[in-house]
Structure formats: structure tokens, C-alpha cells
Write an enzyme that holds these catalytic residues in place. Sequence first.
Site, PDB file in Angstrom:
ATOM      1  N   ARG A 117       1.438 -10.895   7.399  1.00 49.69           N
ATOM      2  CA  ARG A 117       1.256  -9.696   6.574  1.00 49.69           C
ATOM      3  C   ARG A 117       2.328  -8.653   6.870  1.00 49.69           C
ATOM      4  NH1 ARG A 117      -3.670  -9.559   9.101  1.00 49.69           N
ATOM      5  NH2 ARG A 117      -3.084  -7.524   9.921  1.00 49.69           N
TER       6      ARG A 117
ATOM      7  N   TYR B  80      15.659  29.731   8.665  1.00 46.71           N
ATOM      8  CA  TYR B  80      14.561  30.449   9.297  1.00 46.71           C
ATOM      9  C   TYR B  80      14.625  30.379  10.824  1.00 46.71           C
ATOM     10  CZ  TYR B  80      12.023  30.697   4.820  1.00 46.71           C
ATOM     11  OH  TYR B  80      11.633  30.967   3.535  1.00 46.71           O
TER      12      TYR B  80
ATOM     13  N   CYS C 234      13.568  23.693   5.513  1.00 50.03           N
ATOM     14  CA  CYS C 234      12.645  24.537   4.759  1.00 50.03           C
ATOM     15  C   CYS C 234      11.895  23.686   3.736  1.00 50.03           C
ATOM     16  CB  CYS C 234      13.419  25.649   4.064  1.00 50.03           C
ATOM     17  SG  CYS C 234      14.505  26.576   5.171  1.00 50.03           S
ATOM     18  N   MET C 235      11.037  24.306   2.955  1.00 57.44           N
ATOM     19  CA  MET C 235      10.234  23.541   2.002  1.00 57.44           C
ATOM     20  C   MET C 235      11.088  22.818   0.970  1.00 57.44           C
ATOM     21  SD  MET C 235       7.115  24.777  -0.505  1.00 57.44           S
ATOM     22  CE  MET C 235       6.079  25.309   0.859  1.00 57.44           C
ATOM     23  N   ASP C 236      12.171  23.457   0.522  1.00 56.35           N
ATOM     24  CA  ASP C 236      12.959  22.909  -0.574  1.00 56.35           C
ATOM     25  C   ASP C 236      14.428  22.704  -0.239  1.00 56.35           C
ATOM     26  OD1 ASP C 236      10.660  23.468  -2.437  1.00 56.35           O
ATOM     27  OD2 ASP C 236      11.214  25.526  -1.941  1.00 56.35           O
TER      28      ASP C 236
ATOM     29  N   LYS D 215       0.838  -1.203   0.000  1.00 55.19           N
ATOM     30  CA  LYS D 215       0.000   0.000   0.000  1.00 55.19           C
ATOM     31  C   LYS D 215       0.874   1.253   0.000  1.00 55.19           C
ATOM     32  CE  LYS D 215      -0.265   0.126   5.046  1.00 55.19           C
ATOM     33  NZ  LYS D 215      -1.118   0.239   6.235  1.00 55.19           N
TER      34      LYS D 215
ATOM     35  N   ARG E  47      -9.853   0.389  15.910  1.00 51.15           N
ATOM     36  CA  ARG E  47      -9.711   1.135  14.658  1.00 51.15           C
ATOM     37  C   ARG E  47     -10.693   0.502  13.681  1.00 51.15           C
ATOM     38  NH1 ARG E  47      -3.818   1.719  11.829  1.00 51.15           N
ATOM     39  NH2 ARG E  47      -4.449  -0.325  11.044  1.00 51.15           N
TER      40      ARG E  47
ATOM     41  N   HIS F 217      -5.699  -6.955  13.420  1.00 53.79           N
ATOM     42  CA  HIS F 217      -4.446  -6.212  13.385  1.00 53.79           C
ATOM     43  C   HIS F 217      -4.024  -5.889  14.810  1.00 53.79           C
ATOM     44  CE1 HIS F 217      -1.335  -4.160  11.216  1.00 53.79           C
ATOM     45  NE2 HIS F 217      -1.613  -2.982  11.733  1.00 53.79           N
TER      46      HIS F 217
END
Length: 414
Positions: A229, A275, A331-333, A42, A141, A173
Site C-alpha cells: 500500500r 513581520y 506571511c499568509m499570502d 487519499k 492508532r 499499519h
Amino acid sequence: MTTPAFDDGTPARAIVDLDAIRDNVSALRDHAPSADLMAVVKADGYGHGMLPAARAALAGGAHWLGVATAEEALALRAGLGPDVPVLVWLLTPGAPFAELIAAGVDVTVAAPWALDEVAAGARAAGRVARVHVKVDTGLSRNGVAMGDLPRVALRAAGLESSGEIHVVGVFSHLACADEPGHPSIDRQAAAFDAALEEMAGAGLRPEVRHLANSAATLTLSGLHYDLVRPGISVYGNSPGPLLGPPGRYGLRPAMTFEARLANVKHVAAGEGVSYGHLYTTTQDTTVGLVPVGYGDGVPRHGSGGAAGPGGPVAVGADGSGRVLRVAGRVCMDQFVLDLGPGAAERAGDVVTLFGASDGVAHGAPLPNAQDWADAAGTISYEIVTRLAPRVPRTYVGTAGSNTTDRTTEGEAQQ
């Protein structure tokens, strides 16, 4: 195995070793020799690429494949053909039951409402639905509540008698299998056995009973039943730090995450980095810019300095380098490494965020996904699964067909 050159100008890549996935499945089968094995693929094969990972797992001896969503199940069936047993377990009202059943996918009944929709899907498909009943034995769950199981079992038996469904399996599970000796393990095992008795009392005789996840596959042989599994261990990662490193179980991580330094420059002592200036240089030094960030799946909680220890990165080739920690905010990148005064690194040099090792926490010279999980306060599952699509996957190894040495997941799935 030959790793393709990293010289095409891309800032980062994830190398996926398909032979490692194959060999991990083979090792897992050795840990559970009395049971069949379902490789869980998955979430795009835990970030490794669903179809390449599935083929490699089958090459290692997996008998079944497991996924969460209908879309994943249908993609597996389209990519691998009709002969591989596929189970899907997370379905909502209105799911494409008829399409799944027509494709020969095993579907899960995890709540009372699902039986009628599965039966309707079977009639629409003109085919008997292969069903696994999932029981909630204490995870609270997904799964049929124990109080609802008697009526679900009787209803399933009736639909089986009328030829609309066939109950192939019963499963549950575990909540705490990665915590050795946790009292919930025995409680859930007892509840599962009670559920099996309830199903038998309704006249149902499932072919496969399955409870064991990766941790139970590796450490709880009494819970192997007919089918195990494993998920994260298929990809060579330990199910949790309490169980020790992957090498203890004959596993090796299949993913290596590399980047190429985009910039290397001098920074004076006392300068803030990234930052919020969570990291301040303590001496005249050299910093290196690594061009990946949380937009690529690098956890922001792996920031260093005042934010925490910082995610580990191996700098230097041939095992002759050193492990440094993220300096300041992810940071983001991008993020920054303090390479130290007199550093020899140059723009374009390769650094490794994590790879095939037991991890620096266990004395290895190369970080692994668990090291990043430790730094970010999460689990290794999240580290590999969250790797973003903009990081190209490079496939190496010979396991499986049509997947060797491809540079993107899309190519590997063609």
C-alpha cells in the site's frame, strides 16, 4: 512532456506530472514483484488531485486504490466506474455503509462496533459487504486491539456464514518502517502473523494480507505479503530522509510548485524584512516578493532568518540560477527573498519552491519537498498535501484518460 506557458497572470501554480505518477507506480511494482499494489490516493491524491492521480496510478499498473474517507471512496467509484477495487479505512459510527456497499467499495472493520453497522448496511444494500479487518499491531492508532480480535474474528466468521459479509482482507499499519532496523518493525510483523493465525482459527480465509506502506514496499520485501500500500512514493517522494532520496528507488517527484515574482525592489543595508524583522539585510540589496504564503500551503515554519534556515527557492531559469532561502517570516499570502545586490530578476520572473529532483540536500540544483520539510521541521507528506485549493493544478503528461494538460483539478475530474 510539454509544460504549458506560465503567462496567464496567476501568481502561482502546481504542475502535476501524471507520467511521473504512472512511472513511479511501475517502479514500485518492480520493488514488490510478488504482491499486488494498492495506490493510496487519499487527501486529494496527497494534494495532486485524486482522480487524475488515480487514473495515472492505474495506468502504471496499480491493482487497487485506497482512501481514508467514505466521501473519497464514493467519488472514486463515481469517477472511475465499478471495476477498480477501492478500499476505505477510516469510518465512524453512522458512516454511509449501505451506500458504500451498494457501490462495491471494500469497507474496513477497525473496531468491534463496526461489524454490526457493516452487517446492517449490507442488509440495506441487498449485497454482501466486502470487508477488510484492520488490526492494531503496535501503532496504537486505528485498528482492532489484539485483545479484542478473538471475538471480532468469531463474529466476522458468523456474519460471513450467514452471507452478510465476506472478509476479503486483513491488514495493519507500520509505525517506524522509515527507520531502518527499528525494533518495532519485527514486533509488528510478529503481531500481524499472530493476527492472521487468529483469523484462520476462526475459519476466515482472507484473499489479501497487507502491511507494507511506502517504506516497507521499498525496503522490507519480507513484509510484502499479498498486497502493498504505497502512498507518498506513488507521488515520487521518499518515505523519509533516512531512506535516501527518491532517485535511489527509481522515483521522481510528480509535483512542481512555481510562483511569479510580484515585486522586485532595492532595500538598504540594515533594514528589517517581513513581520517581526526576523531577517535584516546586511548590505544594500534587492529583494523579491513571492506571492504565496501559508494561505497557499507554504509552511510558516519555513520562515528564515532568526526563525530558522528558511525554505529553499530556486531563482533563475534553465538550471542556471541559484537557490536562495526565505528571508524573514512567511506571511499568509507572500514571503520575501533577498536576491542580492545587482540582481537581474524582474517582476513576473518564475521561481520554483520545489520540483522533480533529489533535493538540494543531495546536491541537486532544484529543491524538492523534502528540502522544505527539513526547513520547516516536518515531513514531505505534509508539504505536498497541504498545498491549498487556491493554487491551481496544471496537469501534464499522457498517463490516464481525461486528465492531460488540464489547468485545474475540477476540470481534470470532469
